[in-house]
Design an enzyme around this catalytic site. Structure first.
Site, PDB file in Angstrom:
ATOM      1  N   GLU A  82       0.855  -1.353  -0.618  1.00 30.97           N
ATOM      2  CA  GLU A  82       0.129   0.215  -0.097  1.00 30.97           C
ATOM      3  C   GLU A  82       0.828   1.104   0.119  1.00 30.97           C
ATOM      4  OE1 GLU A  82      -1.591   2.797   3.425  1.00 30.97           O
ATOM      5  OE2 GLU A  82      -2.509   0.745   3.312  1.00 30.97           O
ATOM      6  N   GLU A 159       5.657   3.305  11.947  1.00 31.64           N
ATOM      7  CA  GLU A 159       4.418   3.437  11.825  1.00 31.64           C
ATOM      8  C   GLU A 159       4.469   1.918  12.970  1.00 31.64           C
ATOM      9  OE1 GLU A 159       0.041   2.444   9.249  1.00 31.64           O
ATOM     10  OE2 GLU A 159       2.621   3.407   8.586  1.00 31.64           O
TER      11      GLU A 159
END
Length: 459
Positions: A82, A159
């Site tokens: 992604e 993240e």
């Protein structure tokens, strides 16, 4: 329901005659837009909802791939991919992609879930052709270069670290593991530090080629748009990229399978030096295709879906034991989860767990009064409609519906299904779901010696 359909014959760039089939799925009589679907040669589906009275449009592409499609060695590959599709194509750099949408005041993003991935852009209606061009280019022309994989690795590790620093978020990953174990559904969407560090450009490219076939993609758009114009632009973009060569290919159907959950009564404790303890007490839920999901939605609203819900009133309002307390459901293709979350002081964990367990047992055994069920029906109906007040939400609805169910349901039909839930339906699903022995996940400054006492809450 299909109102009408048409077939259009066109000649592809290779000279092959191909047929595109268009159907009107929803007429728009419910006050929302007309929903149409065209299946292009190559098995690519394009679904749109036309709303002439708005000035925006949201364009998205849904891929039928999520973290549950990963092997242990590929943990985090879907989410990694992604990120990489924003890093540049044969015709655009990463800056070109972001600058194109920023220049028209649009929004562009993506998200990865356990069973699907979505890339989207929300723009003014006049800028929809740009959004179509940019997002289609990303999906079909991304380079996935080694240097981009290496550069983005650090971003993804940050993240993961950010998620680990948020125990209120991390506890839901722990709960999935508690219920589903070391299975694709039980592992975190982001992967782990070890799996992300082990991923290479070659592995990710192979994953991309295997899962981003047009038969596993759904294009969805909602707003002030013309369906046929969107279809033409999408067809041209995918054909130019050479992605529609299999003209006889059929779209892939909704995901199927059978995923078993782990035995009930499990307790997982993750010790962290946090100010609060974060807990999820839960049981197996329902698959997303289970017709009882409407009754479960009403039950969820009554138990922990708002300020008047039982859990909110008992835990927060009456006793002041937690700031955040709620229940939730997660439905997958072949199984589901029902959980109760609360964040509280470590010294109050056992009190909070006892109240939550007592409420679940009480509702499982005795059900809910008609008045609470009626209030929950109204809450669920209202939130369903209010959650569809922008083109992004509408794009999500039609895209996910096409990908996961293979059909579209009107808002009127959704409201009818909710209103048709009876008190007996809710009591029955409460017995079936809440009557099971729960499992427990906890993150907080607790020691292993507390595990035995925590186990009492699920005994």
């Amino acid at each position: 329901m299909t109102s009408r359909g048409s077939r259009t014959t066109a000649r592809t760039s290779s000279g092959v005659r191909a047929v595109a089939h268009t159907q009107t799925l929803l007429s728009g009589d419910d006050g929302f837009g007309t929903v149409r679907r065209t299946t292009l040669p190559g098995g690519l589906r394009v679904v749109t909802e036309t709303l002439p009275n708005v000035r925006s449009a949201t364009f998205g592409i849904w891929a039928h791939v999520g973290s549950r499609d990963e092997t242990p060695a590929l943990g985090g590959a879907t989410h990694y991919l992604e990120h990489l599709l924003f890093k540049g194509t044969r015709t655009r750099s990463a800056l070109d992609i972001s600058a194109a949408i920023d220049a028209v005041g649009g929004e562009m993003n993506a998200f990865t879930a356990k069973e699907y991935t979505c890339y989207y852009a929300r723009v003014l209606d006049t800028d929809l052709p740009l959004a179509v061009d940019v997002v289609c280019d990303m999906l079909t022309g991304s380079l996935i270069r080694g240097e981009d994989v290496d550069a983005e690795r650090g971003v993804i590790l940050e993240e993961i670290a950010m998620t680990d620093d948020d125990p209120g978020d991390c506890v839901h990953d722990l709960f999935a593991h508690t219920m589903l174990g070391d299975s694709p559904l039980g592992r975190p969407v982001l992967g782990t530090v070890d799996t992300v560090n082990a991923l290479t450009a070659d592995r990710i490219r192979r994953f991309y080629k295997r899962h981003y076939d047009p038969t596993h993609l759904v294009v969805a758009a909602a707003g002030n748009l013309d369906h046929q114009d969107v279809v033409r632009r999408v067809h041209a973009a995918f054909e130019q990229a050479g992605a529609l060569t299999r003209t006889d290919a059929e779209p892939a159907g909704p995901r199927t399978g059978r995923r078993g959950l782990r035995a009930a009564g499990r307790v997982e404790l993750l010790g962290r030096k946090t100010e609060q303890a974060h807990i999820v007490l839960g049981v197996p839920g329902l698959a997303r295709t289970d017709e009882r999901r409407w009754a479960l939605g009403v039950l969820n609203a009554a138990l922990g879906g708002g300020m008047s819900s039982r859990l909110f009133q008992e835990v927060r309002e009456k006793r002041g034991l937690a700031y955040s307390v709620y229940s939730y459901t997660s439905g997958f293709a072949d199984c589901g989860l029902f959980g109760v979350y609360a964040g509280c002081r470590p010294s109050q964990v056992h009190d909070v767990l006892k109240i939550c367990r007592d409420e679940l047992d009480q509702v499982a055994e005795h059900g809910l009064p008609d008045a609470e069920i009626a209030r929950a029906v109204g809450q669920l109906a209202g939130s369903t409609v209010l959650g569809l007040e922008d083109t992004g939400a509408l794009m999500n609805r039609i895209g996910k519906s096409e990908l996961c169910w293979g059909e579209q349901m009107s808002v009127d039909e959704m409201l009818r299904r909710i209103s048709a839930v009876t008190p007996d339906d809710v009591r029955e699903v409460a017995r079936d779901i809440l009557g099971k022995r729960p499992s427990l996940s906890v993150i907080g400054p607790l020691k292993d010696k507390h595990a035995a006492r925590l186990a009492e809450a699920v005994a």
